[in-house]
Scaffold this motif. Structure first.
Motif, short mmCIF file in Angstrom:
data_model
loop_
_atom_site.label_atom_id
_atom_site.label_comp_id
_atom_site.label_asym_id
_atom_site.label_seq_id
_atom_site.Cartn_x
_atom_site.Cartn_y
_atom_site.Cartn_z
N MET A 160 0.96 -1.15 0.62
CA MET A 160 0.03 -0.06 0.01
C MET A 160 1.05 1.46 0.04
SD MET A 160 -2.85 1.57 -0.17
CE MET A 160 -4.19 0.05 0.25
N HIS A 176 2.15 2.19 -3.06
CA HIS A 176 1.36 3.02 -4.02
C HIS A 176 0.44 4.23 -3.66
CE1 HIS A 176 -1.70 -0.60 -6.54
NE2 HIS A 176 -0.22 -1.06 -5.92
N MET A 177 1.26 4.71 -2.28
CA MET A 177 0.65 5.61 -2.23
C MET A 177 1.27 6.77 -2.25
SD MET A 177 -2.91 5.88 -1.02
CE MET A 177 -2.19 7.44 0.25
N LYS A 200 0.48 8.94 -5.37
CA LYS A 200 -0.93 9.91 -5.59
C LYS A 200 -0.47 11.42 -5.10
CE LYS A 200 -4.20 7.68 -6.13
NZ LYS A 200 -4.30 7.01 -7.52
N PHE A 254 0.26 11.33 1.54
CA PHE A 254 -0.33 10.03 2.11
C PHE A 254 -1.24 11.40 3.25
CE2 PHE A 254 3.70 8.15 3.65
CZ PHE A 254 3.77 7.26 2.57
N ASP A 255 -2.11 11.58 1.80
CA ASP A 255 -3.77 12.18 2.01
C ASP A 255 -4.99 10.77 2.37
OD1 ASP A 255 -5.86 14.41 1.29
OD2 ASP A 255 -6.61 13.00 -0.02
N GLU A 272 -7.30 9.95 -0.47
CA GLU A 272 -6.47 9.78 -1.70
C GLU A 272 -6.20 7.76 -0.54
OE1 GLU A 272 -5.95 10.21 -4.31
OE2 GLU A 272 -5.80 12.22 -5.25
N LEU A 273 -5.88 7.87 0.07
CA LEU A 273 -5.95 6.64 0.71
C LEU A 273 -6.97 6.01 0.42
CD1 LEU A 273 -4.70 4.12 2.38
CD2 LEU A 273 -4.88 5.49 4.11
N GLU A 277 -7.62 4.84 -2.63
CA GLU A 277 -6.26 4.32 -3.15
C GLU A 277 -6.71 2.18 -3.12
OE1 GLU A 277 -3.19 2.40 -5.80
OE2 GLU A 277 -4.91 4.31 -5.96
N LYS A 278 -7.27 2.18 -1.61
CA LYS A 278 -8.25 1.00 -0.55
C LYS A 278 -9.08 0.56 -2.05
CE LYS A 278 -7.02 1.75 3.83
NZ LYS A 278 -7.89 2.02 5.16
N THR A 314 -3.25 6.02 8.10
CA THR A 314 -1.83 7.53 7.47
C THR A 314 -0.88 7.77 8.14
OG1 THR A 314 -2.76 9.31 7.85
CG2 THR A 314 -3.33 8.71 5.74
N LEU A 325 1.38 4.45 7.48
CA LEU A 325 1.59 4.35 5.90
C LEU A 325 3.42 5.33 6.11
CD1 LEU A 325 -0.93 5.63 3.31
CD2 LEU A 325 0.52 3.31 3.97
#
Length: 409
Positions: A48, A51-52, A55, A112-113, A116-117, A120-121, A169, A172
């Motif tokens: 994750m 990916h993040m 973003k 790491f918004d 957006e997380l 993205e999940k 977040t 992350l």
């Protein structure tokens, strides 16, 4: 031109290999941390994070990150495995500074918004669903879980629905802070690269990281057992797993060559006997994968449901027989394939950068190709047979996907 290794004061390693006759460069940051370093309730966190960071990072949003690289004709990619994570840009040589700038932003300044997380999940859950709907993909997660039960090495890189949902977040940020420590990071570049310029950029972008190393993941041990996914597909997919060896084991190359001889190509015993002579399977091959302290030797087979039990029985028979009767011609063929695969791959700047980083992560130095070739050349028939026999005698993991016949297997 030879590869060279430098270390910043904080412990981050910089590896560089100029290559003649190319106009491009591959530059990447490689972290010696993957999914096996996660906490059990947060399986999928490393993936994750990978990916993040795309973003939004530094002064750019997701679209701008993609456009600034592709506007220059370049590409940027990242991947997560069980034991490492990589971020690599492939650029024209004059654009190396830009590639490294973007990679640095991804790791040092991700946004790491929270909104957006959550979006993205959904993307990762779709990726997970696609894997589960692809039997020749998901079977490897089933095999890994069966081979290493109740251990993080057995958990899927993508995670599970419930563990993905648990990621926030703070998790992350905590992953980057805890795992991306300079002593476990390698900045590698290969191609048309200026060594002095790379070192200057490395110091500017990463020199202020506080010294330190990431915690080591728990050691894993082979367990074994069975897992049957009885959803019905047109074929029955079978994966057998046996204890492999670690990256520093003396029999590493012997097991690799045994694996290639028994199932590494169209001339291998499994392909010839199971597919060509008996017609019991469309796809069948073997592999050997090593981790720091353990490994996995495995075979994958896709067969019609009516043929699957016979294909599995013959596979076991061929494996046992090869461990007793592997001959010099088979070993030499496997050795030639391994050497060619290594040397051909290193003609790519991207593969060369990957190779530099991985050698440092494993050995703490760059192992020249000639040394790797010499280790392959040193393997004898007796050693390859012994490595295969040792793997086959250490227990078995069996995973199947494909319907009712899976139960009979």
């Amino acid at each position: 031109m030879s590869a060279r290794v430098h270390r910043l004061a904080n412990g981050l390693t910089v590896a560089v290999e100029p290559m003649a006759g190319v106009e491009t460069v591959a530059v990447g940051l490689y972290a010696d941390a993957g999914s096996r370093s996660e906490e059990k309730g947060l399986a999928g966190l490393a993936h994750m994070v990978e990916h993040m960071v795309f973003k939004g990072a530094g002064s750019r949003n997701a679209r701008q990150i993609a456009e600034v690289i592709e506007d220059r004709g370049g590409s940027i990619n990242a991947w997560t495995t069980r034991d490492n994570t990589a971020f690599q840009a492939r650029m024209l040589a004059d654009d190396m500074v830009l590639g490294l700038e973007v990679i640095s932003d991804l790791i040092r300044a991700p946004h790491f918004d929270a909104d957006e997380l959550e979006r993205e999940k959904g993307v990762v859950l779709a990726e997970l669903g696609e894997a589960r709907d692809t039997p020749d993909d998901i079977i490897y997660d089933h095999l890994q879980a069966t081979a290493f039960p109740d251990q993080m090495l057995g958990e899927p890189v993508l995670g599970h629905e419930e563990t993905i949902a648990a990621i926030d977040t703070a998790a992350l940020k905590g992953w980057l802070d805890g795992q991306y420590r300079p002593e476990g990071l390698v900045l590698a570049a290969a191609g048309k690269v200026n060594e002095d310029a790379l070192l200057t950029l490395a110091e500017a972008r990463f020199g202020d990281l506080a010294p330190g190393a990431a915690p080591q993941p728990a050691a894993a041990t082979f367990g074994g057992g069975t897992h049957h996914d009885v959803r019905r597909f047109d074929q029955l997919h079978v994966a057998l797993g046996f204890p492999g060896v670690g990256l520093h084991d003396a029999s590493l190359h012997a097991l690799s060559l045994f694996s290639s001889a028994v199932g590494g190509g169209m001339s291998s015993r499994l392909f010839q006997e199971v597919r060509e002579e008996r017609g019991l399977a469309y796809s069948i091959y073997a592999w050997a994968h090593a981790y720091a302290e353990t490994g996995l030797f495995g075979v994958y087979c896709a067969a019609g449901r009516r043929d699957a039990a016979r294909a599995l029985a013959l596979t076991r028979e061929v494996l046992a027989r090869t461990a007793e009767t592997l001959d010099q011609a088979e070993l030499d063929r496997a050795r030639a394939q391994a050497k060619a695969g290594l040397l051909m791959g290193l003609e790519s700047v991207a593969t060369r950068a990957d190779h530099l980083a991985r050698q440092i992560q494993i050995h703490g130095r760059i192992v020249p190709p000639s040394e790797s070739v010499a280790l392959l050349d040193a393997v004898t028939v007796a050693q390859a047979r012994a490595a295969g026999a040792a793997a086959l005698s250490g227990g078995e993991a069996l995973a199947t996907v494909g319907g009712k016949l899976a139960k009979a297997a």
